[in-house]
Design a protein around this motif. Structure first.
Motif, PDB file in Angstrom:
ATOM      1  N   ALA A  29      -2.978   4.565   4.403  1.00 44.12           N
ATOM      2  CA  ALA A  29      -1.735   4.267   3.693  1.00 44.12           C
ATOM      3  C   ALA A  29      -1.511   5.247   2.537  1.00 44.12           C
ATOM      4  O   ALA A  29      -0.379   5.668   2.276  1.00 44.12           O
ATOM      5  N   LEU A  30      -2.571   5.632   1.863  1.00 44.90           N
ATOM      6  CA  LEU A  30      -2.472   6.636   0.810  1.00 44.90           C
ATOM      7  C   LEU A  30      -2.043   7.986   1.386  1.00 44.90           C
ATOM      8  O   LEU A  30      -1.196   8.686   0.809  1.00 44.90           O
ATOM      9  N   GLN A  31      -2.616   8.345   2.526  1.00 46.95           N
ATOM     10  CA  GLN A  31      -2.262   9.610   3.161  1.00 46.95           C
ATOM     11  C   GLN A  31      -0.793   9.624   3.572  1.00 46.95           C
ATOM     12  O   GLN A  31      -0.128  10.657   3.481  1.00 46.95           O
ATOM     13  N   ARG A  32      -0.266   8.475   3.977  1.00 53.12           N
ATOM     14  CA  ARG A  32       1.151   8.417   4.366  1.00 53.12           C
ATOM     15  C   ARG A  32       2.069   8.707   3.186  1.00 53.12           C
ATOM     16  O   ARG A  32       3.161   9.265   3.362  1.00 53.12           O
ATOM     17  N   GLY A  58       1.129   2.393 -14.190  1.00 52.74           N
ATOM     18  CA  GLY A  58       1.648   3.325 -15.164  1.00 52.74           C
ATOM     19  C   GLY A  58       2.824   4.079 -14.588  1.00 52.74           C
ATOM     20  O   GLY A  58       2.845   4.393 -13.387  1.00 52.74           O
ATOM     21  N   PHE A  59       3.803   4.409 -15.420  1.00 53.73           N
ATOM     22  CA  PHE A  59       5.044   5.022 -14.954  1.00 53.73           C
ATOM     23  C   PHE A  59       4.811   6.332 -14.205  1.00 53.73           C
ATOM     24  O   PHE A  59       5.551   6.671 -13.279  1.00 53.73           O
ATOM     25  N   THR A  60       3.802   7.073 -14.586  1.00 56.15           N
ATOM     26  CA  THR A  60       3.542   8.368 -13.964  1.00 56.15           C
ATOM     27  C   THR A  60       3.039   8.248 -12.529  1.00 56.15           C
ATOM     28  O   THR A  60       2.979   9.246 -11.813  1.00 56.15           O
ATOM     29  N   GLY A  61       2.666   7.030 -12.103  1.00 54.44           N
ATOM     30  CA  GLY A  61       2.196   6.831 -10.739  1.00 54.44           C
ATOM     31  C   GLY A  61       0.744   6.421 -10.656  1.00 54.44           C
ATOM     32  O   GLY A  61       0.031   6.812  -9.720  1.00 54.44           O
ATOM     33  N   ASP A 117       8.208   0.839  -3.806  1.00 55.55           N
ATOM     34  CA  ASP A 117       7.997   0.038  -2.594  1.00 55.55           C
ATOM     35  C   ASP A 117       6.789   0.533  -1.813  1.00 55.55           C
ATOM     36  O   ASP A 117       5.997  -0.265  -1.288  1.00 55.55           O
ATOM     37  N   GLN A 118       6.650   1.843  -1.721  1.00 55.57           N
ATOM     38  CA  GLN A 118       5.519   2.415  -0.993  1.00 55.57           C
ATOM     39  C   GLN A 118       4.199   2.062  -1.688  1.00 55.57           C
ATOM     40  O   GLN A 118       3.198   1.770  -1.040  1.00 55.57           O
ATOM     41  N   GLY A 176      -0.786  -3.935  -0.952  1.00 50.90           N
ATOM     42  CA  GLY A 176      -0.884  -5.014   0.019  1.00 50.90           C
ATOM     43  C   GLY A 176      -1.905  -4.699   1.093  1.00 50.90           C
ATOM     44  O   GLY A 176      -2.667  -5.595   1.516  1.00 50.90           O
ATOM     45  N   THR A 177      -1.915  -3.464   1.557  1.00 49.07           N
ATOM     46  CA  THR A 177      -2.913  -3.065   2.554  1.00 49.07           C
ATOM     47  C   THR A 177      -4.321  -3.197   2.011  1.00 49.07           C
ATOM     48  O   THR A 177      -5.230  -3.707   2.685  1.00 49.07           O
ATOM     49  N   TYR A 178      -4.508  -2.760   0.769  1.00 46.75           N
ATOM     50  CA  TYR A 178      -5.835  -2.864   0.140  1.00 46.75           C
ATOM     51  C   TYR A 178      -6.280  -4.315   0.020  1.00 46.75           C
ATOM     52  O   TYR A 178      -7.419  -4.670   0.382  1.00 46.75           O
ATOM     53  N   LEU A 179      -5.411  -5.190  -0.464  1.00 49.07           N
ATOM     54  CA  LEU A 179      -5.791  -6.588  -0.667  1.00 49.07           C
ATOM     55  C   LEU A 179      -6.132  -7.262   0.668  1.00 49.07           C
ATOM     56  O   LEU A 179      -7.018  -8.132   0.732  1.00 49.07           O
TER      57      LEU A 179
END
Length: 336
Positions: A9-12, A289-292, A323-324, A330-333
């Motif tokens: 999901a991170l790679q996406r 955090g706002f920066t991501g 949203d991403q 959600g995937t992690y949890l």
């Protein structure tokens, strides 16, 4: 665990062009799985994201730094949740606002500061103290940086030093977070954030305009850190007895409770709350955090995720990221 689905999901995020790169760390008790993928920068030239690079973690400063020092003073009896903001900062007129309100973002403080980003530190300080309390006071959680700016000023009054110095002395150094700082010495080791008018591409300096002006006196943003250092912090929160002088256990263990006045706003002291479903439904604490940047900690299962991106590079705000990001969490949890 390998966290195969979460890493995919991170790679996406990168493959879909949502963020240039991602650094991550998954904490399972004493084990940490970490990595980096993608790019640190795409302008003015493409640059590979290297392991161990430093991020402007923006509002993670609130929970890693300002909240932690506040919990120390609460544990020592030097502060109380019921203390009035006015008692510590007489320049603030409304006596109703307490430390509890500031910590849970239920102060209701609102107001517009004309030409805010053009003010110097003295002018911005004075302007912040002229804000007022609105109709959400003590009723609704409304997230606002001013709450933690004021908390930083309270800590300065209590301990006699700017909040960022206090965080360095009382949190970063004793936890061994040696790559975390408010003053990066080598900008090339920092992931750049956004292009800012009058500043160009911001790299190695804080992105947040208020933190840029207030400097050491800002408790809402300003920290730079790495995935590894933030994993160390998460392990401290998960096992506060090991670092009781930094993270007072009696207070840390309360962080998985909704401590807003209504008890229904999904907010603790500093941290936000969400639900993990396994093994049975329970609270997980998180902050972004706002920066991501993002932290999620599950004391019930002794797990945590550190998730760092520069979603504002090269331009803010990049709203599709939100949203991403939530999908990744959600995937992690679900996977953990």
């Amino acid at each position: 665990m390998a966290y195969t689905q979460t890493k995919a999901a991170l790679q996406r995020l990168i493959d879909d062009g949502v963020v240039p790169g991602v650094s991550y760390a998954f904490v399972d008790g004493d084990r940490v799985l970490s990595g980096a993928m993608g790019r640190a920068a795409i302008v003015p030239r493409s640059e590979v994201l290297r392991p161990g690079m430093t991020y402007d973690v923006a509002s993670l400063t609130k929970v890693v730094g300002t909240l932690t020092v506040t919990l120390q003073l609460l544990a020592q009896g030097r502060l109380r949740l019921t203390d009035s903001l006015h008692d510590w900062l007489p320049g603030w007129a409304d006596r109703r606002v307490t430390i509890h309100h500031l910590l849970t973002h239920t102060s209701g403080i609102i107001g517009y500061i004309p030409n805010r980003d053009a003010l110097n530190a003295e002018e911005l300080t004075a302007a912040l103290l002229t804000l007022h309390v609105g109709p959400t006071f003590n009723r609704k959680m409304v997230y606002a940086d001013v709450n933690y700016i004021f908390l930083g000023w309270i800590l300065e009054q209590a301990l006699g030093a700017p909040v960022q110095d206090l965080v360095r002395q009382r949190v970063l150094e004793p936890l061994g977070m040696r790559h975390s700082t408010f003053t990066p010495s080598d900008p090339t080791q920092c992931v750049p954030t956004a292009f800012a008018p009058g500043r160009g591409m911001v790299r190695g300096q804080v992105h947040d305009p208020k933190a840029f002006v207030l400097g050491k006196r800002c408790g809402s943003a300003g920290l730079f850190s790495t995935a590894a250092d933030l994993a160390t912090f998460c392990q401290g929160v998960l096992h506060p007895e090991r670092v009781a002088a930094v993270l007072p256990p009696a207070w840390v263990h309360r962080l998985t409770a909704d401590l807003t006045p209504s008890g229904k706003a999904r907010r603790s002291l500093g941290w936000a709350l969400t639900v993990a479903q396994t093994p049975t439904p329970h609270w997980v604490i998180w902050h972004s955090g706002f920066t991501g940047t993002y932290l999620a900690l599950d004391p019930a299962t002794d797990q945590a995720m550190v998730f760092l991106t520069n979603r504002v590079h090269p331009y803010a705000p990049n709203e599709p990221y939100l949203d991403q990001r939530n999908a990744v969490v959600g995937t992690y949890l679900a996977e953990k």
